[in-house]
Design a protein around this motif. Structure first.
Motif, mmCIF file in Angstrom:
data_model
loop_
_atom_site.group_PDB
_atom_site.id
_atom_site.type_symbol
_atom_site.label_atom_id
_atom_site.label_comp_id
_atom_site.label_asym_id
_atom_site.label_seq_id
_atom_site.Cartn_x
_atom_site.Cartn_y
_atom_site.Cartn_z
ATOM 1 N N SER A 7 0.829 -1.206 0.000
ATOM 2 C CA SER A 7 0.000 0.000 0.000
ATOM 3 C C SER A 7 0.863 1.254 0.000
ATOM 4 O O SER A 7 0.570 2.233 -0.682
ATOM 5 C CB SER A 7 -0.906 -0.005 1.234
ATOM 6 O OG SER A 7 -1.472 1.258 1.417
ATOM 7 N N ALA A 8 1.946 1.207 0.746
ATOM 8 C CA ALA A 8 2.784 2.409 0.867
ATOM 9 C C ALA A 8 3.536 2.702 -0.429
ATOM 10 O O ALA A 8 3.523 3.828 -0.923
ATOM 11 C CB ALA A 8 3.767 2.238 2.028
ATOM 12 N N GLY A 10 4.005 3.108 -4.029
ATOM 13 C CA GLY A 10 3.070 3.253 -5.149
ATOM 14 C C GLY A 10 3.478 4.419 -6.016
ATOM 15 O O GLY A 10 4.651 4.802 -6.064
ATOM 16 N N GLY A 12 3.026 7.332 -5.453
ATOM 17 C CA GLY A 12 3.558 8.390 -4.597
ATOM 18 C C GLY A 12 5.073 8.438 -4.638
ATOM 19 O O GLY A 12 5.677 9.510 -4.549
ATOM 20 N N ASN A 13 5.692 7.284 -4.764
ATOM 21 C CA ASN A 13 7.148 7.231 -4.738
ATOM 22 C C ASN A 13 7.777 7.667 -6.054
ATOM 23 O O ASN A 13 8.786 8.352 -6.067
ATOM 24 C CB ASN A 13 7.615 5.811 -4.425
ATOM 25 C CG ASN A 13 7.028 5.299 -3.135
ATOM 26 O OD1 ASN A 13 5.816 5.142 -3.013
ATOM 27 N ND2 ASN A 13 7.859 5.070 -2.165
ATOM 28 N N LEU A 85 -7.956 8.691 -4.105
ATOM 29 C CA LEU A 85 -8.033 7.554 -5.029
ATOM 30 C C LEU A 85 -8.602 7.969 -6.391
ATOM 31 O O LEU A 85 -8.163 7.466 -7.424
ATOM 32 C CB LEU A 85 -8.902 6.466 -4.403
ATOM 33 C CG LEU A 85 -8.904 5.113 -5.095
ATOM 34 C CD1 LEU A 85 -7.494 4.535 -5.104
ATOM 35 C CD2 LEU A 85 -9.854 4.149 -4.402
ATOM 36 N N TYR A 88 -5.817 9.437 -8.230
ATOM 37 C CA TYR A 88 -4.762 8.429 -8.341
ATOM 38 C C TYR A 88 -5.011 7.565 -9.575
ATOM 39 O O TYR A 88 -4.110 7.195 -10.309
ATOM 40 C CB TYR A 88 -4.829 7.570 -7.078
ATOM 41 C CG TYR A 88 -3.577 6.821 -6.709
ATOM 42 C CD1 TYR A 88 -2.473 7.485 -6.178
ATOM 43 C CD2 TYR A 88 -3.501 5.436 -6.840
ATOM 44 C CE1 TYR A 88 -1.343 6.791 -5.796
ATOM 45 C CE2 TYR A 88 -2.365 4.741 -6.457
ATOM 46 C CZ TYR A 88 -1.295 5.434 -5.933
ATOM 47 O OH TYR A 88 -0.168 4.745 -5.558
ATOM 48 N N PHE A 216 1.147 10.939 2.491
ATOM 49 C CA PHE A 216 0.664 10.302 1.259
ATOM 50 C C PHE A 216 1.430 9.017 1.000
ATOM 51 O O PHE A 216 0.864 7.965 0.739
ATOM 52 C CB PHE A 216 0.871 11.274 0.089
ATOM 53 C CG PHE A 216 0.327 10.790 -1.226
ATOM 54 C CD1 PHE A 216 -0.935 11.172 -1.651
ATOM 55 C CD2 PHE A 216 1.063 9.942 -2.043
ATOM 56 C CE1 PHE A 216 -1.445 10.739 -2.861
ATOM 57 C CE2 PHE A 216 0.560 9.503 -3.259
ATOM 58 C CZ PHE A 216 -0.699 9.901 -3.664
ATOM 59 N N SER A 217 2.745 9.136 1.092
ATOM 60 C CA SER A 217 3.573 8.023 0.667
ATOM 61 C C SER A 217 3.507 6.835 1.623
ATOM 62 O O SER A 217 3.560 5.689 1.199
ATOM 63 C CB SER A 217 5.006 8.509 0.514
ATOM 64 O OG SER A 217 5.746 7.539 -0.147
ATOM 65 N N SER A 219 0.958 6.016 3.248
ATOM 66 C CA SER A 219 -0.465 5.689 3.415
ATOM 67 C C SER A 219 -0.932 5.983 4.838
ATOM 68 O O SER A 219 -1.715 5.244 5.421
ATOM 69 C CB SER A 219 -0.765 4.218 3.100
ATOM 70 O OG SER A 219 -0.359 3.875 1.817
ATOM 71 N N PHE A 222 -5.004 7.602 6.045
ATOM 72 C CA PHE A 222 -6.008 7.096 5.109
ATOM 73 C C PHE A 222 -6.938 6.086 5.807
ATOM 74 O O PHE A 222 -7.876 5.609 5.226
ATOM 75 C CB PHE A 222 -5.359 6.314 3.970
ATOM 76 C CG PHE A 222 -4.624 7.119 2.927
ATOM 77 C CD1 PHE A 222 -5.194 7.345 1.688
ATOM 78 C CD2 PHE A 222 -3.351 7.596 3.148
ATOM 79 C CE1 PHE A 222 -4.502 8.028 0.698
ATOM 80 C CE2 PHE A 222 -2.657 8.288 2.169
ATOM 81 C CZ PHE A 222 -3.237 8.507 0.936
ATOM 82 N N VAL A 224 -5.950 3.221 6.204
ATOM 83 C CA VAL A 224 -5.546 1.948 5.598
ATOM 84 C C VAL A 224 -4.703 1.114 6.563
ATOM 85 O O VAL A 224 -4.932 -0.079 6.744
ATOM 86 C CB VAL A 224 -4.746 2.205 4.303
ATOM 87 C CG1 VAL A 224 -4.057 0.946 3.834
ATOM 88 C CG2 VAL A 224 -5.670 2.726 3.210
ATOM 89 N N SER A 321 -5.824 -1.247 -1.455
ATOM 90 C CA SER A 321 -5.753 -1.145 0.009
ATOM 91 C C SER A 321 -6.801 -0.152 0.503
ATOM 92 O O SER A 321 -7.446 -0.368 1.522
ATOM 93 C CB SER A 321 -4.357 -0.716 0.455
ATOM 94 O OG SER A 321 -4.122 0.646 0.146
ATOM 95 N N LEU A 322 -6.990 0.923 -0.237
ATOM 96 C CA LEU A 322 -7.955 1.920 0.196
ATOM 97 C C LEU A 322 -9.381 1.429 -0.013
ATOM 98 O O LEU A 322 -10.254 1.626 0.830
ATOM 99 C CB LEU A 322 -7.760 3.232 -0.534
ATOM 100 C CG LEU A 322 -8.643 4.230 0.170
ATOM 101 C CD1 LEU A 322 -7.900 4.957 1.223
ATOM 102 C CD2 LEU A 322 -9.339 5.113 -0.761
#
Ligand code: PHE
Length: 533
Positions: A7-8, A10, A12-13, A85, A88, A216-217, A219, A222, A224, A321-322
């Protein structure tokens, strides 16, 4: 725990971190970023793990167990995540587009022009919405369907597949970096990336961006991680897991930054402009830099295909995950609804909202919504969480949960970050950067766009969260609250940023007085004197 890392790590990275770092001064950004990670990100991740493991339910219900009055914070987390999301998925749609086009790499000549003109077909501003870009809309639809199917039937099997793709991003990034470093100017790019400048440390917007990116990165905020930790059965070493997840996730994006800044450096050398001006920063950066680097590789078509496929697999486990967390939360709240149905409705609503981000003005709206959802959404949730876990639940209980099965127990430093450093740092950052929001329009966008995509959607997440809470907020209170927000929004439409700031603060102060007055009246009604009457 693998799912938590899935989840982390993604988009975002690879997509978000590089442009946020670029926009906030390159190397200058890294200092606030790592401070935010170490003093808030990882400690709060531990707290979310422990909180989820302890309460064994999704975020809203877990909050409710602490006090029925704070259930809405759990909903706020889920709703903020859901809005995130929706855009995203638009970024995933760009990845689809590039993946499908990779057999001919049409961006080889002009990566920037290709992205903005051919992929996004971008208009002149957020209010020139134009129409829906159908290829992108179809790609988001496909992504929603895939995520629906996976969340419905296959989290386990997909988890297994995703596990096999873990080394892929690192291999590709190494190839891109090694090749990129042979280009002239790339080293200057890296120097810009790695040289801290200390004067930006006084800029609250940079700190806000750092906190937003960390949330964000990882997660965080959230709901989650709370949901995932609630599934834990075996005795896990939570402090170690959180530290590992936090560091591994940040290492990934830090590394992705090397590739992007090397490309920017090379581009600056070719076009002989300053690196800060070589491209317009913003959410398009990664989709200019990576395609450019990919096109320069030998076997460019093959590597492009693999790269964008990899982006999609990275995004998918973050997205589901969300969806999982949201579905579980709704099911806890409304046990009568069937899981499949909830999921379907969520995906449908998400797809429809997300259409805004695949119009000609999509990128502008994405930028605005992303800014507000991260700065005031996720970071706001994080602050609320830290306060609730400290003052209503108590860090002692979380600490004993964390230390139950660990070889490296957390102690005073962890507690200090949760009840002292985090609340103070987040409060100060939020207040100071709010001030900035009122004094100058974000990225110079028209106030009406900020009022809708920024303040409006942000307010909507809070109001919906309050409505979803089981113990309803008193109607009078809610109405007063809505009124305040309404007036602020109307003011936003008609006034300049500065006047708006003054006006907004007066109205907000008035609103607070209103809430206090209602509380006071209520207490007077309940006081023994009136009770005996
Ligand atoms: N952490 C994810 C990333 O870095 C973001 C995300 C989390 C998106 C949860 C959706 C849901 O890409």
């Amino acid at each position: 725990m693998l799912a938590a890392i899935g989840s982390a790590v993604g988009l975002g990275n690879l997509w978000r971190f590089p442009y946020i770092a670029f926009k906030n001064g390159g190397g200058a950004f890294l200092v606030p970023y790592f401070v935010a990670l170490l003093t808030t990100g990882i400690p709060l991740l531990m707290a979310e793990y422990a909180f989820g493991a302890r309460s064994k339910t999704g975020a809203p219900h877990a909050m409710r167990k602490i006090s029925p009055k704070v259930e809405w914070v759990g909903w706020w987390a889920i709703l903020t995540g859901f809005v995130i999301l929706t855009y995203y998925m638009a970024v995933m749609a760009w990845s689809w587009f590039y993946m499908i086009k990779s057999p001919s790499i049409p961006w080889a000549e002009d990566a920037k022009g290709y992205f903005f003109n051919s992929v996004l077909q971008i208009s002149d501003g957020p209010m020139q919405i134009g129409g829906i870009i159908w290829p992108l809309a179809l790609a988001t639809l496909a992504t929603w369907i895939i995520c629906y199917l996976i969340t419905r039937w296959g989290t386990k099997s997909v988890g297994a597949v995703v596990k096999w793709t873990v080394p892929l991003p690192y291999i590709l990034l190494v190839i891109l970096l090694v090749h990129g470093l042979r280009q002239m100017g790339s080293i200057e790019g890296l120097i810009y990336y790695l040289t801290p400048t200390w004067d930006v440390l006084t800029n609250p917007q940079v700190w806000m961006a750092a906190y937003g990116q960390v949330f964000f990165s990882l997660s965080l905020g959230f709901g989650v991680m709370i949901a995932y930790a609630s599934y834990l059965k075996s005795k896990e070493d939570l402090p170690w897991q959180a530290t590992f997840a936090g560091l591994a996730n940040s290492a990934t994006e830090f590394f992705a930054g090397f590739v992007v800044f090397a490309v920017l450096g090379a581009l600056a050398a070719v076009t002989s402009v300053n690196i800060t001006e070589v491209v317009a920063g913003g959410p398009g950066l990664a989709f200019v830099a990576f395609p450019m680097a990919l096109a320069a590789l030998p076997f460019a078509k093959f590597f492009s295909f693999v790269f964008f496929l990899m982006l999609l697999t990275l995004g998918i486990d973050s997205a589901f995950s969300l969806l999982e967390a949201a579905t579980t939360a709704i099911q806890d709240r409304y046990p009568k609804f069937r899981r499949g149905r909830i999921l379907f409705v969520l995906c449908l609503i998400g797809f429809l909202i997300g259409l805004l981000f695949v119009t000609n003005a999509g990128l502008y709206w994405l930028d605005i919504v992303d800014h507000w959802m991260n700065s005031y959404g996720l970071v706001g949730v994080g602050l609320a969480e830290a306060l609730i876990l400290t003052f209503l639940l108590g860090t002692k209980k979380l600490k004993s949960e964390l230390n139950a099965h660990t070889i490296r127990p957390v102690g005073l430093i962890w507690e200090l970050s949760i009840w002292f450093i985090t609340p103070i740092a987040l409060t100060v950052t939020i207040i100071l950067s709010l001030k900035g929001e009122f004094t100058s329009a974000y990225e110079g966008y028209p106030p009406i766009a900020l009022a809708i995509g920024g303040w409006g959607i942000w307010t909507l997440t809070i109001v919906l969260a309050l409505l979803l809470q089981k113990d309803k907020m008193k109607w009078a209170k809610l109405l007063g609250f809505l009124l305040i927000i309404g007036v602020v929004l109307v003011a936003m439409f008609v006034s300049t940023a500065l006047a708006m700031g003054l006006f907004g603060s007066i109205v907000l102060a008035g609103g607070l007085l209103w809430l206090l007055a209602i509380d006071w009246l209520k207490r007077k009604k309940l006081s023994p004197k009136s009770a005996t009457k």
